[in-house]
Design a protein around this motif. Structure first.
Motif, PDB file in Angstrom:
ATOM      1  N   ARG A   1       7.846  66.592 -68.089  1.00 58.79           N
ATOM      2  CA  ARG A   1       7.284  66.592 -66.729  1.00 58.79           C
ATOM      3  C   ARG A   1       8.131  67.480 -65.799  1.00 58.79           C
TER       4      ARG A   1
ATOM      5  N   ARG B   1       2.112  66.234 -64.413  1.00 58.28           N
ATOM      6  CA  ARG B   1       1.990  67.746 -65.072  1.00 58.28           C
ATOM      7  C   ARG B   1       3.187  67.634 -66.199  1.00 58.28           C
TER       8      ARG B   1
ATOM      9  N   PHE C   1      -4.056  67.755 -67.646  1.00 59.99           N
ATOM     10  CA  PHE C   1      -3.013  68.373 -66.684  1.00 59.99           C
ATOM     11  C   PHE C   1      -3.945  69.395 -66.195  1.00 59.99           C
TER      12      PHE C   1
ATOM     13  N   GLU D   1       0.977  59.386 -73.327  1.00 60.77           N
ATOM     14  CA  GLU D   1       2.190  58.655 -73.868  1.00 60.77           C
ATOM     15  C   GLU D   1       1.526  57.309 -74.430  1.00 60.77           C
TER      16      GLU D   1
ATOM     17  N   VAL E   1       6.476  63.754 -73.128  1.00 59.68           N
ATOM     18  CA  VAL E   1       5.785  64.650 -72.335  1.00 59.68           C
ATOM     19  C   VAL E   1       7.118  64.865 -71.258  1.00 59.68           C
TER      20      VAL E   1
ATOM     21  N   ARG F   1     -12.161  62.687 -72.293  1.00 57.44           N
ATOM     22  CA  ARG F   1     -11.221  62.262 -71.394  1.00 57.44           C
ATOM     23  C   ARG F   1     -11.415  60.952 -70.751  1.00 57.44           C
TER      24      ARG F   1
ATOM     25  N   GLU G   1      -0.617  62.894 -74.221  1.00 62.53           N
ATOM     26  CA  GLU G   1      -0.323  63.563 -72.664  1.00 62.53           C
ATOM     27  C   GLU G   1      -0.222  62.038 -72.188  1.00 62.53           C
TER      28      GLU G   1
ATOM     29  N   HIS H   1       4.300  69.243 -70.661  1.00 66.14           N
ATOM     30  CA  HIS H   1       4.085  69.913 -71.860  1.00 66.14           C
ATOM     31  C   HIS H   1       4.388  68.548 -72.843  1.00 66.14           C
ATOM     32  N   TRP H   2       3.447  68.519 -73.722  1.00 70.44           N
ATOM     33  CA  TRP H   2       3.501  67.325 -74.711  1.00 70.44           C
ATOM     34  C   TRP H   2       4.189  68.044 -75.983  1.00 70.44           C
TER      35      TRP H   2
ATOM     36  N   THR I   1      -6.706  68.904 -71.817  1.00 71.87           N
ATOM     37  CA  THR I   1      -5.578  68.118 -71.365  1.00 71.87           C
ATOM     38  C   THR I   1      -6.208  67.409 -69.945  1.00 71.87           C
TER      39      THR I   1
END
Length: 264
Positions: free
Chosen positions: A261, A126, A118, A200, A259, A64, A198, A128-129, A116
């Motif tokens: 959101r 927050r 998120f 982008e 993603v 990360r 996530e 979903h990819w 993640t």
């Protein structure tokens, strides 16, 4: 604007890369070490996952922090390389694959937490990819063109299998991956793919086949062969990347998917 490059075992520096050296970058997710400079006429941000001398095993890599640092420093796309164990028995050692699919069922970081950014309920970013393929087609094209210009045959397509390290896998585990259609395995690029998705941040991945995974062939690949092939990967990866980065920089890399959101 710059191109990010992530390298692993055997590639701790980029030959001919003009930089003042690796510098710490503080992120919300910890510290990353990034070398910023010019390579092949392109502004490049380089992260060596394991560091010179390999102090960080795969279970020590701070994914990360690495990806967040590249994004914060202005990377418009990321080209990553990894040495791999071949799961397909007819794959040739020393060959290179530009992956187009991912097998990463655990979706976990080395510390066991979910892979993640998120992590907080209600966070503004927050989501979903969602994607058909996890890798950027534009950056894949840049890597394939880089291979052509470097005179290196690169296989167009294959499934990258992420496995947890630092141990290698059993025969039974490799059989399950083979049944799922995995081409080759290593221990670091799964989280990188997901985290770039996530944020982008367009991402593409090359693999160099150093050995056959456990049970793929009747006789195990000697560790000495693995080490020799790892050493051979350094210049091969460098030649492809050096040719690819101008194409990656000149393009407008596409994100893999979107993603979705949730906005309050």
């Amino acid at each position: 604007m710059a191109i990010g490059i992530l390298t692993g075992s055997g590639t701790y520096a980029l030959p001919g890369f003009t930089t003042s050296g690796s510098e710490p970058v503080l992120t919300e997710w910890g510290e990353a070490f990034v070398s910023h400079g010019s390579w092949a006429g392109v502004d490049v941000l380089h992260v060596s996952r394991h560091g010179v001398g390999h102090p960080r095993l795969s279970n020590h890599v701070t994914h990360r922090a690495n990806i967040a640092a590249l994004k914060s420093l202005g990377a418009t796309g990321v080209l990553a390389v990894t040495v791999c164990g071949a799961v397909e028995p007819d794959a040739e050692l020393g060959s290179v694959v530009c992956f187009d699919d991912l097998h990463f069922l655990s979706n976990r970081l080395p510390d066991g937490s979910l892979c993640t950014f998120f992590t907080e309920p209600g966070a503004a970013d927050r989501g979903h990819w969602i994607y058909e393929g996890p890798f950027s087609s534009g950056l894949r094209a840049a890597l394939l063109r880089g291979g052509e210009e470097a005179g290196v045959a690169v296989r167009d397509g294959g499934c990258y299998g992420h496995v947890d390290g630092p141990r290698f896998n059993t025969r039974a585990e490799i059989r399950s991956l083979a049944a799922a259609g995995v081409t080759a395995v290593s221990q670091t690029a799964g989280p990188e793919t997901v985290l770039c998705g996530e944020l982008e941040l367009p991402f593409a991945l090359l693999g160099f086949l150093t050995d056959y995974a456990n049970g793929v062939t009747e006789e195990a690949t000697p560790v000495s062969t693995l080490v020799e092939n790892m050493a051979a990967s350094t210049e091969l990866f460098a030649s492809i990347l050096r040719a690819a980065v101008p194409h990656a920089a000149a393009a407008t890399p596409d994100n893999a998917g979107v993603v979705y959101r949730f906005h309050a």
